[in-house]
Design a protein around this motif. Sequence first.
Motif, PDB file in Angstrom:
ATOM      1  N   UNK A 136       0.831  -1.208   0.000  1.00  0.00           N
ATOM      2  CA  UNK A 136       0.000   0.000   0.000  1.00  0.00           C
ATOM      3  C   UNK A 136       0.866   1.258   0.000  1.00  0.00           C
ATOM      4  N   UNK A 137       1.930   1.228   0.785  1.00  0.00           N
ATOM      5  CA  UNK A 137       2.841   2.377   0.850  1.00  0.00           C
ATOM      6  C   UNK A 137       3.480   2.624  -0.508  1.00  0.00           C
ATOM      7  N   UNK A 138       3.943   1.563  -1.152  1.00  0.00           N
ATOM      8  CA  UNK A 138       4.571   1.693  -2.470  1.00  0.00           C
ATOM      9  C   UNK A 138       3.557   2.214  -3.486  1.00  0.00           C
ATOM     10  N   UNK A 139       2.322   1.709  -3.420  1.00  0.00           N
ATOM     11  CA  UNK A 139       1.283   2.151  -4.359  1.00  0.00           C
ATOM     12  C   UNK A 139       0.919   3.624  -4.177  1.00  0.00           C
ATOM     13  N   UNK A 140       1.125   4.172  -2.982  1.00  0.00           N
ATOM     14  CA  UNK A 140       0.813   5.589  -2.760  1.00  0.00           C
ATOM     15  C   UNK A 140       2.004   6.487  -3.101  1.00  0.00           C
ATOM     16  N   UNK A 141       3.055   5.884  -3.676  1.00  0.00           N
ATOM     17  CA  UNK A 141       4.209   6.675  -4.099  1.00  0.00           C
ATOM     18  C   UNK A 141       5.339   6.707  -3.092  1.00  0.00           C
ATOM     19  N   UNK A 142       5.232   5.904  -2.048  1.00  0.00           N
ATOM     20  CA  UNK A 142       6.283   5.846  -1.041  1.00  0.00           C
ATOM     21  C   UNK A 142       7.227   4.688  -1.305  1.00  0.00           C
ATOM     22  N   UNK A 143       8.020   4.380  -0.298  1.00  0.00           N
ATOM     23  CA  UNK A 143       8.918   3.232  -0.398  1.00  0.00           C
ATOM     24  C   UNK A 143       8.872   2.480   0.921  1.00  0.00           C
ATOM     25  N   UNK A 144       9.159   1.210   0.835  1.00  0.00           N
ATOM     26  CA  UNK A 144       9.137   0.409   2.046  1.00  0.00           C
ATOM     27  C   UNK A 144      10.039  -0.799   1.923  1.00  0.00           C
ATOM     28  N   UNK A 145      10.608  -1.169   3.051  1.00  0.00           N
ATOM     29  CA  UNK A 145      11.489  -2.334   3.106  1.00  0.00           C
ATOM     30  C   UNK A 145      11.042  -3.191   4.266  1.00  0.00           C
ATOM     31  N   UNK A 146      10.752  -4.417   3.975  1.00  0.00           N
ATOM     32  CA  UNK A 146      10.313  -5.348   5.007  1.00  0.00           C
ATOM     33  C   UNK A 146      11.476  -6.278   5.304  1.00  0.00           C
ATOM     34  N   UNK A 147      11.837  -6.335   6.586  1.00  0.00           N
ATOM     35  CA  UNK A 147      12.998  -7.126   6.977  1.00  0.00           C
ATOM     36  C   UNK A 147      12.656  -8.056   8.128  1.00  0.00           C
ATOM     37  N   UNK A 148      13.257  -9.199   8.106  1.00  0.00           N
ATOM     38  CA  UNK A 148      13.194 -10.089   9.257  1.00  0.00           C
ATOM     39  C   UNK A 148      14.512  -9.890   9.993  1.00  0.00           C
ATOM     40  N   UNK A 149      14.408  -9.667  11.292  1.00  0.00           N
ATOM     41  CA  UNK A 149      15.627  -9.383  12.044  1.00  0.00           C
ATOM     42  C   UNK A 149      15.550 -10.029  13.411  1.00  0.00           C
ATOM     43  N   UNK A 150      16.678 -10.058  14.062  1.00  0.00           N
ATOM     44  CA  UNK A 150      16.701 -10.493  15.451  1.00  0.00           C
ATOM     45  C   UNK A 150      17.443  -9.438  16.247  1.00  0.00           C
ATOM     46  N   UNK A 151      17.053  -9.301  17.480  1.00  0.00           N
ATOM     47  CA  UNK A 151      17.626  -8.278  18.345  1.00  0.00           C
ATOM     48  C   UNK A 151      18.921  -8.808  18.943  1.00  0.00           C
ATOM     49  N   UNK A 152      19.977  -8.067  18.751  1.00  0.00           N
ATOM     50  CA  UNK A 152      21.275  -8.446  19.307  1.00  0.00           C
ATOM     51  C   UNK A 152      21.495  -7.819  20.677  1.00  0.00           C
ATOM     52  N   UNK A 153      20.931  -6.652  20.884  1.00  0.00           N
ATOM     53  CA  UNK A 153      21.027  -5.964  22.174  1.00  0.00           C
ATOM     54  C   UNK A 153      19.763  -5.132  22.352  1.00  0.00           C
ATOM     55  N   UNK A 154      19.294  -5.045  23.574  1.00  0.00           N
ATOM     56  CA  UNK A 154      18.102  -4.262  23.862  1.00  0.00           C
ATOM     57  C   UNK A 154      16.806  -5.042  23.768  1.00  0.00           C
ATOM     58  N   UNK A 155      16.915  -6.359  23.770  1.00  0.00           N
ATOM     59  CA  UNK A 155      15.725  -7.208  23.640  1.00  0.00           C
ATOM     60  C   UNK A 155      14.677  -6.887  24.700  1.00  0.00           C
ATOM     61  N   UNK A 156      15.104  -6.745  25.937  1.00  0.00           N
ATOM     62  CA  UNK A 156      14.130  -6.493  27.011  1.00  0.00           C
ATOM     63  C   UNK A 156      13.462  -5.128  26.841  1.00  0.00           C
ATOM     64  N   UNK A 157      14.197  -4.156  26.311  1.00  0.00           N
ATOM     65  CA  UNK A 157      13.597  -2.839  26.063  1.00  0.00           C
ATOM     66  C   UNK A 157      12.491  -2.924  25.012  1.00  0.00           C
TER      67      UNK A 157
END
Length: 171
Positions: A52-73
């Motif tokens: 939807x964001x791309x169709x409205x003229x924006x850009x978006x990046x979807x990433x799968x990630x894991x937290x290396x530090x700050x997980x509890x935060x």
Amino acid sequence: MLVYKVPAEPTRLRAGVWRKIKGLGAIYLQNSAAALPHSAAAERALRVLRNEIVEMGGSGYLMESRVLAGHSDIEQAFNAARDDEYEEIVDRCEDFLKQIDKEYRAEHFTYAELEENDEDLAKLRNWFAKVEARDVLGAGGRDAAVSALQRCAETLDGYAARVYAEEGEGR
């Protein structure tokens, strides 16, 4: 994690994306960087939103990630977001109970009033179900919301009994 950029104008586009992200239960790690705990459903929802964001003229990046530090935060941020929602449900339950009390004081014991209050409780329950579905990490505010909804149901049951008695008497 979805990192995106939306055109500055019209501003309704930015607001629409913000509402959808909040509706998914995502949290913002920074401006235009929203995250959800990983699940197939979360990935599908974020893929749709990215499209939807791309169709409205924006850009978006979807990433799968894991937290290396700050997980509890991050976990605390997810739980705080759900707790805020649960707290709002509790507040609305208090409003609901005040409304039933008002019906008693005004002696409005009609099926129309009962139906209206029954619909209001159904809305609260549906809202709770949506928040509970987003609460994948087990926020602490859930129990208070469950208790508040139970009080609402019990109060409405008592009000219904009074309506039945009053209507049965031909008032």
